[in-house]
Design an enzyme around this catalytic site. Sequence first.
Site, PDB file in Angstrom:
ATOM      1  CG  ASP A   1     -20.336  99.738  27.755  1.00 52.26           C
ATOM      2  OD1 ASP A   1     -21.163 100.856  27.827  1.00 52.26           O
ATOM      3  OD2 ASP A   1     -19.323 100.031  27.379  1.00 52.26           O
TER       4      ASP A   1
ATOM      5  CG  HIS B   1     -21.958 107.143  29.942  1.00 56.19           C
ATOM      6  ND1 HIS B   1     -20.682 106.425  30.546  1.00 56.19           N
ATOM      7  CD2 HIS B   1     -21.863 106.466  28.855  1.00 56.19           C
ATOM      8  CE1 HIS B   1     -20.257 105.733  29.564  1.00 56.19           C
ATOM      9  NE2 HIS B   1     -20.895 105.662  28.653  1.00 56.19           N
TER      10      HIS B   1
END
Lengths: 302, 302
Positions: A64, A60
């Site tokens: 991060d 996604h």
Amino acid sequence: MKLTILGCYAATPRTLTNPTSQVLEVKNHMFLIDCGEGTQVQLRKHGIKFSRISHIFISHLHGDHFFGLPGLVSTFRLLGREKELHIYGPKGIKEAITMLLKLGDSWTNYPLCFHELTSVDSQVIFEDAKVIVQTIPLDHRVYTNGFLFREKERERTLNIEAVRYYEIDKAYFNTIKKGKDIVTEIGEIIPNRELTFDPPKPTSYAFCSDTAYHPSIVPLIKEVDCLYHEATFLESEVHLAKKTKHATAKEAAEIAKQASVGKLILGHYSTRYSSLELFRKEASVVFEPVELADDGKSFHIG
Amino acid sequence: MKLTILGCYAATPRTLTNPTSQVLEVKNHMFLIDCGEGTQVQLRKHGIKFSRISHIFISHLHGDHFFGLPGLVSTFRLLGREKELHIYGPKGIKEAITMLLKLGDSWTNYPLCFHELTSVDSQVIFEDAKVIVQTIPLDHRVYTNGFLFREKERERTLNIEAVRYYEIDKAYFNTIKKGKDIVTEIGEIIPNRELTFDPPKPTSYAFCSDTAYHPSIVPLIKEVDCLYHEATFLESEVHLAKKTKHATAKEAAEIAKQASVGKLILGHYSTRYSSLELFRKEASVVFEPVELADDGKSFHIG
């Protein structure tokens, strides 16, 4: 399969902890899964040759999990890469990466192929003779997929003694390994099960991060050898897990139990906790065996 | 001024070397200059508080100078930042950063102000009561600015003995420090130079990276206390420097000499060389003093 964790901590890179990235070695492939900031340095640190990576899977588009990607794509160019690079990730990833490269008036001198994902159902996104990769739709704040990596069903193993006993010509061996029965010259049928042993079970690995507790993935990951499931929080912070669509260690274990997986690896820890052992302890009550991911740690699967 | 080098190597982040980023502490400001991948980890490593950074200056949009910016901007949000962040950089930087944040369906909960630069002439981009920052147009493969940081002219220093001697009321001290003469009650003029000393010379720092040898910057950086000038190559690779619009250590020293700077700091080294001392050696023949930047090293200026 060999899994190497390059980073397994939530949120931001810190001095001693890295955001999500891991490498799965399977049948000559070196699949890179997620690419948080600093991934290229982690690859160097663990001696993983950049040239061996041809497929990158991005779960996604939270920073991060992919802010290390533009740098890695650029570095490939600097290193003189020529072979194709395939990037699988949510729609938007192509525009983002190409825009960053264009701003620097640079481009890749190797073919860069984006496979943008939008389906909310599981789909096969990579397949060759030996391996198949499919998405695992997850439940997070943005469109997110986990990834299921499966070796394909292997050929049956020849029972050497049996084929000698029946004096079967070598020309038939491939047919036999594919599961076919043999008809002798006198018309006698020798059932395949007398000539072969069952092949070793194909190995499978499921990567599920980031996601809330989401039992609808269970049928997809049923009996995988190894499940990496995010456990950002402990049950004491389940309210935060619900709010941010993350899972607790207990919830990860519930999924592992329902799916009867071979082994559960926990990761994507919030850095608020003093010890990773707290995660293992909480999960172990529900399911075993539980392993703790940590940056630089490797796991053999299957 | 205190300059801390967070990264000073060309091209890609490696296990022991970081791409360009540095912090300049001046008059309560903590200016961040460039932000290569891994900058936020370097900030943590060197104990620099994120909350102290309010102004980020990006020289150009090559990855090794700004791929750490999206992550840093995101981390500021995670840390609950509320105060404004100002980002100065080439046109395009706003769209790039906002697009990356939008992809993750995230935004900053603090005011994020972009100051996009397009001018090919030097311009003042930041000014307050004590400091002034202006661009130094450089010559690189893409639109690039260096940055000149100058303390403003300070007030003159009061000559305590003299003001006592003339029995001047405290009410006039500020006027005197600003350089004004004093007229006594009997109409006598006391010249300011009898009441004050010259103020300390304002400190100045020029950051020039990336750039080819570009003498037209000399008038702008004339007599700065400290010049950081890129030296990607040595003279033995001057053909590469020309081709890629970078400078050699000798060329950096030529600029320092022509500008009569107080001190030259070299950086942005290609990792092809076995020792940084080679850079110092080459530059020292032309100009002295020469210092070598290195990751984690600090310099006091002025």
